[in-house]
Write a protein that holds these residues in place. Structure first.
Motif, PDB file in Angstrom:
ATOM      1  N   PHE A   5       0.842  -1.198   0.000  1.00 42.05           N
ATOM      2  CA  PHE A   5       0.000   0.000   0.000  1.00 42.05           C
ATOM      3  C   PHE A   5       0.882   1.255   0.000  1.00 42.05           C
ATOM      4  O   PHE A   5       0.691   2.170  -0.803  1.00 42.05           O
ATOM      5  CB  PHE A   5      -0.916  -0.024   1.221  1.00 42.05           C
ATOM      6  N   ASN A   6       1.851   1.277   0.902  1.00 45.34           N
ATOM      7  CA  ASN A   6       2.747   2.434   1.010  1.00 45.34           C
ATOM      8  C   ASN A   6       3.602   2.617  -0.242  1.00 45.34           C
ATOM      9  O   ASN A   6       3.857   3.749  -0.656  1.00 45.34           O
ATOM     10  CB  ASN A   6       3.633   2.318   2.246  1.00 45.34           C
ATOM     11  N   GLN A   7       4.041   1.523  -0.855  1.00 47.11           N
ATOM     12  CA  GLN A   7       4.832   1.628  -2.089  1.00 47.11           C
ATOM     13  C   GLN A   7       4.022   2.276  -3.211  1.00 47.11           C
ATOM     14  O   GLN A   7       4.558   3.078  -3.972  1.00 47.11           O
ATOM     15  CB  GLN A   7       5.315   0.251  -2.542  1.00 47.11           C
ATOM     16  N   ILE A   8       2.739   1.933  -3.304  1.00 47.99           N
ATOM     17  CA  ILE A   8       1.885   2.519  -4.337  1.00 47.99           C
ATOM     18  C   ILE A   8       1.715   4.017  -4.069  1.00 47.99           C
ATOM     19  O   ILE A   8       1.831   4.832  -4.987  1.00 47.99           O
ATOM     20  CB  ILE A   8       0.522   1.796  -4.391  1.00 47.99           C
ATOM     21  N   CYS A   9       1.480   4.368  -2.815  1.00 48.66           N
ATOM     22  CA  CYS A   9       1.367   5.789  -2.455  1.00 48.66           C
ATOM     23  C   CYS A   9       2.673   6.528  -2.731  1.00 48.66           C
ATOM     24  O   CYS A   9       2.666   7.647  -3.271  1.00 48.66           O
ATOM     25  CB  CYS A   9       0.980   5.943  -0.990  1.00 48.66           C
ATOM     26  N   GLU A  10       3.793   5.922  -2.375  1.00 45.87           N
ATOM     27  CA  GLU A  10       5.096   6.557  -2.597  1.00 45.87           C
ATOM     28  C   GLU A  10       5.368   6.772  -4.080  1.00 45.87           C
ATOM     29  O   GLU A  10       5.951   7.784  -4.471  1.00 45.87           O
ATOM     30  CB  GLU A  10       6.206   5.720  -1.970  1.00 45.87           C
ATOM     31  N   PHE A  11       4.925   5.832  -4.916  1.00 45.71           N
ATOM     32  CA  PHE A  11       5.104   6.006  -6.355  1.00 45.71           C
ATOM     33  C   PHE A  11       4.393   7.280  -6.819  1.00 45.71           C
ATOM     34  O   PHE A  11       4.961   8.090  -7.553  1.00 45.71           O
ATOM     35  CB  PHE A  11       4.567   4.797  -7.129  1.00 45.71           C
ATOM     36  N   ARG A  12       3.148   7.460  -6.390  1.00 47.99           N
ATOM     37  CA  ARG A  12       2.405   8.652  -6.804  1.00 47.99           C
ATOM     38  C   ARG A  12       2.996   9.915  -6.181  1.00 47.99           C
ATOM     39  O   ARG A  12       2.946  10.977  -6.759  1.00 47.99           O
ATOM     40  CB  ARG A  12       0.928   8.528  -6.450  1.00 47.99           C
ATOM     41  N   ARG A  13       3.581   9.790  -5.005  1.00 48.99           N
ATOM     42  CA  ARG A  13       4.248  10.941  -4.396  1.00 48.99           C
ATOM     43  C   ARG A  13       5.475  11.329  -5.222  1.00 48.99           C
ATOM     44  O   ARG A  13       5.753  12.496  -5.450  1.00 48.99           O
ATOM     45  CB  ARG A  13       4.624  10.608  -2.956  1.00 48.99           C
ATOM     46  N   ASP A  14       6.194  10.312  -5.705  1.00 45.75           N
ATOM     47  CA  ASP A  14       7.395  10.555  -6.515  1.00 45.75           C
ATOM     48  C   ASP A  14       7.065  10.946  -7.948  1.00 45.75           C
ATOM     49  O   ASP A  14       7.832  11.640  -8.600  1.00 45.75           O
ATOM     50  CB  ASP A  14       8.285   9.307  -6.533  1.00 45.75           C
ATOM     51  N   TYR A  15       5.929  10.451  -8.464  1.00 41.39           N
ATOM     52  CA  TYR A  15       5.511  10.722  -9.851  1.00 41.39           C
ATOM     53  C   TYR A  15       4.052  11.190  -9.858  1.00 41.39           C
ATOM     54  O   TYR A  15       3.163  10.490 -10.342  1.00 41.39           O
ATOM     55  CB  TYR A  15       5.656   9.462 -10.718  1.00 41.39           C
ATOM     56  N   PRO A  16       3.800  12.396  -9.315  1.00 41.14           N
ATOM     57  CA  PRO A  16       2.417  12.885  -9.264  1.00 41.14           C
ATOM     58  C   PRO A  16       1.885  13.200 -10.663  1.00 41.14           C
ATOM     59  O   PRO A  16       2.654  13.403 -11.603  1.00 41.14           O
ATOM     60  CB  PRO A  16       2.516  14.153  -8.413  1.00 41.14           C
ATOM     61  N   ILE A  17       0.583  13.245 -10.764  1.00 37.77           N
ATOM     62  CA  ILE A  17      -0.063  13.548 -12.036  1.00 37.77           C
ATOM     63  C   ILE A  17       0.049  15.045 -12.296  1.00 37.77           C
ATOM     64  O   ILE A  17      -0.286  15.861 -11.440  1.00 37.77           O
ATOM     65  CB  ILE A  17      -1.553  13.143 -11.998  1.00 37.77           C
ATOM     66  N   GLY A  96      -0.277  10.720  -3.949  1.00 41.09           N
ATOM     67  CA  GLY A  96       0.302   9.777  -3.002  1.00 41.09           C
ATOM     68  C   GLY A  96      -0.091   9.958  -1.553  1.00 41.09           C
ATOM     69  O   GLY A  96       0.580   9.443  -0.669  1.00 41.09           O
ATOM     70  N   LYS A  97      -1.186  10.645  -1.271  1.00 43.22           N
ATOM     71  CA  LYS A  97      -1.578  10.927   0.113  1.00 43.22           C
ATOM     72  C   LYS A  97      -2.345   9.798   0.778  1.00 43.22           C
ATOM     73  O   LYS A  97      -2.611   9.858   1.965  1.00 43.22           O
ATOM     74  CB  LYS A  97      -2.411  12.200   0.163  1.00 43.22           C
ATOM     75  N   GLY A  98      -2.751   8.785   0.040  1.00 39.40           N
ATOM     76  CA  GLY A  98      -3.528   7.686   0.612  1.00 39.40           C
ATOM     77  C   GLY A  98      -4.463   7.122  -0.432  1.00 39.40           C
ATOM     78  O   GLY A  98      -4.154   7.141  -1.624  1.00 39.40           O
ATOM     79  N   ALA A  99      -5.606   6.636   0.010  1.00 38.81           N
ATOM     80  CA  ALA A  99      -6.564   6.022  -0.910  1.00 38.81           C
ATOM     81  C   ALA A  99      -7.979   6.276  -0.416  1.00 38.81           C
ATOM     82  O   ALA A  99      -8.192   6.596   0.754  1.00 38.81           O
ATOM     83  CB  ALA A  99      -6.308   4.520  -1.017  1.00 38.81           C
TER      84      ALA A  99
END
Length: 151
Positions: A5-17, A96-99
């Motif tokens: 879960f955290n890895q998916i959030c971190e990906f979006r934090r690192d590569y935001p839309i 990447g803030k959560g879901a």
């Protein structure tokens, strides 16, 4: 499950839309998030593959040529497809803030799910993994009690 879960959030934090910033599905920067999504799927299947005697399946967003802007995982009842129907979905925040968890429907084949468009700055808080699991348990229980329509 927390790690994935955290890895998916971190990906979006690192590569935001951002506007006009798509990531091709064959881009190697997706390797880790694809693994995290698959492992998250496996963990959800362990918990929800058979729930209250009903067989469910889990599908993750992949994208056709571009990786999806909103990464999501869907829990589908029997004979249900992501492309057609109403189902439980987990959508990861684009920054990447959560879901968030709730009922979803296909954008291309909508079934009339009553939705509300929220302002950009929503007062709703993104969920932690423990909150996601609690909401999923509640939704899955309600589905088995035929409180939600699945078709």
């Amino acid at each position: 499950m927390t790690n994935y879960f955290n890895q998916i959030c971190e990906f979006r934090r690192d590569y935001p839309i951002t506007l006009n910033n798509t990531i091709r599905t064959d881009n190697p920067i997706l390797d880790d998030v694809k693994k995290a999504l698959n492992n998250f799927k496996i963990e959800l299947e362990k918990k929800y593959l058979k729930f209250e005697g009903i067989d469910f399946k889990v599908e993750v967003s992949k994208g056709a040529s571009n990786f999806p802007n909103v990464v999501h995982v869907c829990i589908l009842p029997p004979n249900q497809k992501v492309s057609n129907g109403i189902y439980v979905g987990i959508c990861f925040d684009v920054s990447g803030k959560g879901a968030v968890v709730g009922c979803m429907e296909s954008k291309t084949n909508p079934k009339g799910l009553n939705t509300q468009i929220r302002k950009k700055e929503s007062k709703f808080q993104k969920l932690t993994l423990m909150e996601v699991v609690l909401v999923l348990n509640t939704i899955m229980f309600l589905k088995t009690q035929k409180i939600f329509i699945t078709n």
